[in-house]
Design an enzyme around this catalytic site. Sequence first.
Site, PDB file in Angstrom:
ATOM      1  N   ARG A   1       0.819  -1.239   0.000  1.00 12.95           N
ATOM      2  CA  ARG A   1       0.000   0.000   0.000  1.00 12.95           C
ATOM      3  C   ARG A   1       0.841   1.271   0.000  1.00 12.95           C
ATOM      4  NH1 ARG A   1      -2.973  -3.026   3.956  1.00 12.95           N
ATOM      5  NH2 ARG A   1      -4.639  -4.160   2.905  1.00 12.95           N
TER       6      ARG A   1
ATOM      7  N   LYS B   1       2.778  11.294 -11.634  1.00  9.14           N
ATOM      8  CA  LYS B   1       1.877  10.431 -12.417  1.00  9.14           C
ATOM      9  C   LYS B   1       2.590   9.106 -12.660  1.00  9.14           C
ATOM     10  CE  LYS B   1      -1.085  13.510 -15.059  1.00  9.14           C
ATOM     11  NZ  LYS B   1      -1.424  13.988 -16.422  1.00  9.14           N
TER      12      LYS B   1
ATOM     13  N   GLU C   1       8.895  17.384 -25.473  1.00  5.40           N
ATOM     14  CA  GLU C   1       8.255  17.772 -24.205  1.00  5.40           C
ATOM     15  C   GLU C   1       8.813  19.113 -23.708  1.00  5.40           C
ATOM     16  OE1 GLU C   1       5.631  16.286 -23.118  1.00  5.40           O
ATOM     17  OE2 GLU C   1       5.755  14.104 -23.290  1.00  5.40           O
TER      18      GLU C   1
ATOM     19  N   LYS D   1       6.840  22.870 -14.963  1.00 10.44           N
ATOM     20  CA  LYS D   1       6.009  21.726 -14.558  1.00 10.44           C
ATOM     21  C   LYS D   1       5.718  21.779 -13.056  1.00 10.44           C
ATOM     22  CE  LYS D   1       4.860  16.974 -14.920  1.00 10.44           C
ATOM     23  NZ  LYS D   1       4.936  15.717 -15.604  1.00 10.44           N
TER      24      LYS D   1
ATOM     25  N   GLU E   1      -4.721  16.865 -11.288  1.00  7.65           N
ATOM     26  CA  GLU E   1      -5.310  17.217 -12.590  1.00  7.65           C
ATOM     27  C   GLU E   1      -6.826  17.364 -12.544  1.00  7.65           C
ATOM     28  OE1 GLU E   1      -3.274  15.541 -16.030  1.00  7.65           O
ATOM     29  OE2 GLU E   1      -5.179  15.610 -17.107  1.00  7.65           O
TER      30      GLU E   1
ATOM     31  N   ARG F   1      -3.629  21.414 -14.557  1.00  7.19           N
ATOM     32  CA  ARG F   1      -2.566  20.449 -14.930  1.00  7.19           C
ATOM     33  C   ARG F   1      -2.793  19.845 -16.316  1.00  7.19           C
ATOM     34  NH1 ARG F   1       0.614  15.799 -11.414  1.00  7.19           N
ATOM     35  NH2 ARG F   1       1.792  15.030 -13.201  1.00  7.19           N
TER      36      ARG F   1
ATOM     37  N   ASN G   1      -0.811  18.327 -21.016  1.00  9.97           N
ATOM     38  CA  ASN G   1      -1.107  17.290 -22.010  1.00  9.97           C
ATOM     39  C   ASN G   1      -1.299  17.868 -23.406  1.00  9.97           C
ATOM     40  OD1 ASN G   1      -1.051  15.085 -20.239  1.00  9.97           O
ATOM     41  ND2 ASN G   1      -3.087  15.627 -19.485  1.00  9.97           N
TER      42      ASN G   1
ATOM     43  N   HIS H   1      -1.063  15.690 -26.470  1.00  7.19           N
ATOM     44  CA  HIS H   1      -1.091  14.296 -26.032  1.00  7.19           C
ATOM     45  C   HIS H   1      -2.352  13.547 -26.464  1.00  7.19           C
ATOM     46  CE1 HIS H   1       2.330  15.627 -23.785  1.00  7.19           C
ATOM     47  NE2 HIS H   1       2.494  14.486 -23.170  1.00  7.19           N
TER      48      HIS H   1
ATOM     49  N   HIS I   1      -1.398  10.307 -28.094  1.00 10.75           N
ATOM     50  CA  HIS I   1      -1.701   8.979 -27.555  1.00 10.75           C
ATOM     51  C   HIS I   1      -2.424   8.121 -28.593  1.00 10.75           C
ATOM     52  CE1 HIS I   1      -1.398  10.243 -23.026  1.00 10.75           C
ATOM     53  NE2 HIS I   1      -0.240  10.138 -23.618  1.00 10.75           N
TER      54      HIS I   1
ATOM     55  N   HIS J   1       7.102   8.108 -27.687  1.00 11.51           N
ATOM     56  CA  HIS J   1       6.112   9.003 -27.072  1.00 11.51           C
ATOM     57  C   HIS J   1       6.356  10.456 -27.511  1.00 11.51           C
ATOM     58  CE1 HIS J   1       3.375  10.609 -24.065  1.00 11.51           C
ATOM     59  NE2 HIS J   1       4.335  11.407 -23.641  1.00 11.51           N
TER      60      HIS J   1
HETATM   61  P1  NAD Z   1      11.817   5.126 -22.454  1.00 19.06           P
HETATM   62  O1  NAD Z   1      11.674   5.016 -21.011  1.00 19.06           O
HETATM   63  O2  NAD Z   1      11.312   4.017 -23.288  1.00 19.06           O
HETATM   64  O3  NAD Z   1      13.354   5.369 -22.794  1.00 19.06           O
HETATM   65  C1  NAD Z   1      13.731   5.517 -24.132  1.00 19.06           C
HETATM   66  C2  NAD Z   1      14.864   4.567 -24.522  1.00 19.06           C
HETATM   67  O4  NAD Z   1      16.084   5.107 -24.087  1.00 19.06           O
HETATM   68  C3  NAD Z   1      14.755   3.189 -23.932  1.00 19.06           C
HETATM   69  O5  NAD Z   1      15.203   2.246 -24.878  1.00 19.06           O
HETATM   70  C4  NAD Z   1      15.728   3.248 -22.767  1.00 19.06           C
HETATM   71  O6  NAD Z   1      16.244   2.001 -22.394  1.00 19.06           O
HETATM   72  C5  NAD Z   1      16.804   4.122 -23.338  1.00 19.06           C
HETATM   73  N1  NAD Z   1      17.601   4.867 -22.390  1.00 19.06           N
HETATM   74  C6  NAD Z   1      17.181   5.491 -21.272  1.00 19.06           C
HETATM   75  N2  NAD Z   1      18.162   6.206 -20.740  1.00 19.06           N
HETATM   76  C7  NAD Z   1      19.247   6.015 -21.515  1.00 19.06           C
HETATM   77  C8  NAD Z   1      20.561   6.504 -21.481  1.00 19.06           C
HETATM   78  N3  NAD Z   1      20.953   7.411 -20.583  1.00 19.06           N
HETATM   79  N4  NAD Z   1      21.424   6.079 -22.410  1.00 19.06           N
HETATM   80  C9  NAD Z   1      21.022   5.197 -23.377  1.00 19.06           C
HETATM   81  N5  NAD Z   1      19.784   4.743 -23.490  1.00 19.06           N
HETATM   82  C10 NAD Z   1      18.894   5.146 -22.566  1.00 19.06           C
HETATM   83  O7  NAD Z   1      11.116   6.447 -23.012  1.00 19.06           O
HETATM   84  P2  NAD Z   1      10.982   7.933 -22.442  1.00 19.06           P
HETATM   85  O8  NAD Z   1      10.876   8.788 -23.630  1.00 19.06           O
HETATM   86  O9  NAD Z   1      11.993   8.245 -21.435  1.00 19.06           O
HETATM   87  O10 NAD Z   1       9.587   7.902 -21.678  1.00 19.06           O
HETATM   88  C11 NAD Z   1       8.381   7.669 -22.369  1.00 19.06           C
HETATM   89  C12 NAD Z   1       7.365   7.182 -21.384  1.00 19.06           C
HETATM   90  O11 NAD Z   1       7.138   8.186 -20.402  1.00 19.06           O
HETATM   91  C13 NAD Z   1       6.030   6.865 -21.990  1.00 19.06           C
HETATM   92  O12 NAD Z   1       5.567   5.640 -21.494  1.00 19.06           O
HETATM   93  C14 NAD Z   1       5.132   7.995 -21.523  1.00 19.06           C
HETATM   94  O13 NAD Z   1       3.803   7.611 -21.403  1.00 19.06           O
HETATM   95  C15 NAD Z   1       5.747   8.320 -20.201  1.00 19.06           C
HETATM   96  N6  NAD Z   1       5.479   9.693 -19.741  1.00 19.06           N
HETATM   97  C16 NAD Z   1       5.013   9.838 -18.486  1.00 19.06           C
HETATM   98  C17 NAD Z   1       4.789  11.109 -17.991  1.00 19.06           C
HETATM   99  C18 NAD Z   1       4.366  11.282 -16.568  1.00 19.06           C
HETATM  100  O14 NAD Z   1       4.026  12.404 -16.185  1.00 19.06           O
HETATM  101  N7  NAD Z   1       4.399  10.261 -15.753  1.00 19.06           N
HETATM  102  C19 NAD Z   1       5.043  12.230 -18.799  1.00 19.06           C
HETATM  103  C20 NAD Z   1       5.521  12.026 -20.082  1.00 19.06           C
HETATM  104  C21 NAD Z   1       5.752  10.745 -20.562  1.00 19.06           C
HETATM  105  N1  GLY Z   2       2.899  14.816 -18.486  1.00 20.41           N
HETATM  106  C1  GLY Z   2       1.704  15.453 -18.059  1.00 20.41           C
HETATM  107  C2  GLY Z   2       1.563  15.560 -16.602  1.00 20.41           C
HETATM  108  O1  GLY Z   2       2.437  15.186 -15.845  1.00 20.41           O
HETATM  109  O2  GLY Z   2       0.564  16.038 -16.141  1.00 20.41           O
END
Ligand code: NAD
Ligand code: GLY
Length: 374
Positions: free
Chosen positions: A131, A153, A195, A237, A247, A251, A255, A258, A262, A275
């Site tokens: 939890r 998030k 982003e 942010k 949100e 907030r 997006n 997005h 998405h 993404h």
């Molecule tokens: P990812 O986590 O898939 O990383 C991208 C690639 O880079 C992967 O292959 C990873 O292994 C590689 N990688 C990571 N760090 C590295 C480094 N330093 N050197 C070499 N390779 C490296 O993708 P991302 O773009 O980081 O994140 C996308 C995800 O984030 C999506 O799932 C999206 O929905 C999510 N997201 C969440 C929020 C939130 O607020 N929580 C906001 C935006 C995006």
């Molecule tokens: N990436 C959008 C949010 O964190 O609200």
Amino acid sequence: MELSKASAISSATQVGIALGDRSYPILIGPSLLQSSSSWQGLPKATQALIVSNTTVAPLYADALKSALQSLYAQVHVLALPDGEQYKTWETLNLIFDALLSHQCDRKTVLFALGGGVVGDMTGFAAASYMRGVPFVQVPTTLLAQVDSSVGGKTAINHPLGKNMVGAFYQPHRVVCDLSTLKTLPERELSAGLAEIIKYGPIADMDFLAWIEANLSALLQRDPLALSFAVKRSCEIKAHVVGQDERESGVRAILNFGHTFGHAIEAGMGYGAWLHGEAVGCGMVMACELSHRLGLVDAAFVKGLKQVIQTAGLPVVSPILSKEDNAGRYLELMQVDKKTEGGELRFVLIDGPGRAAVRSVDTTLVRQVVDACCA
Ligand code: NAD
Ligand code: GLY
């Protein structure tokens, strides 16, 4: 904002996110993984679990593990399969398997070492294991440093919709080690720029102008340019999340792009488009929609499209269905979290540097999809 301002930034800088008793710092700087001061003052525990993936763990898990061994008696490392297509229940369960097999108690601290996929899944695991256990975000992609690691998030994907199962759960700290960006593939760097660019039209046109002027420095991974871009993005942010953590209002502007994005990610199959790439195209579409609603002029759309393209991102959206492409976009967008009572809602640019969330008539959305797709 001049780049010279960035030169005033010392080797490590800090941005705060103000959320009452859930407030935390975002540390930004080079070589932070190895620096003991990055980890001081974290919750005490016997065990820590570093959750990473098969790409990032071989690069950085040893450095993080060494730094944490003076704080925790046992530091375990778990390398998940790498990729958006693994942001699933099955992969999430691997984290619970590791926690339970190591008999981790409710004080165990989780460290998310990787990009947004690792960060979102580790955060969700931390929110639900016993939890709720503490966790720390250690983002290693540009996208994760400027967006996903901040704000709490957490989620996994469902085949019918992106990030549809998750929780709001804040980390205890975010540690953005800029040195990790040296190994990031170029395509991922561009995805992160999407982003960063997002923050301009929704909140800060001076920042957008700075990004335009410094795009080549950012693409060349100039440390000062990256440091300033990460810091300013986190400030924007943190300010938005500080006003609306869960949100219920403002907030949602984070997006921007997005809703369309998405749909592109889900429609193309998770992992086919990054993404950030989908968000880049999504911003072009949302900006075009804003223009057709009379909120911004054509020059604004053209300018934003140009920055996105120069950042190495696609600006022409993909065809998701040969039969009824706009219909397919609409169908996929129905599962967007902003949808209310079946009515689609979009983040629109309500004048340069301002965003608003509005319902939009589907006929107009269809026209925009038709205009923006290849
Ligand atoms: P990812 O986590 O898939 O990383 C991208 C690639 O880079 C992967 O292959 C990873 O292994 C590689 N990688 C990571 N760090 C590295 C480094 N330093 N050197 C070499 N390779 C490296 O993708 P991302 O773009 O980081 O994140 C996308 C995800 O984030 C999506 O799932 C999206 O929905 C999510 N997201 C969440 C929020 C939130 O607020 N929580 C906001 C935006 C995006
Ligand atoms: N990436 C959008 C949010 O964190 O609200």
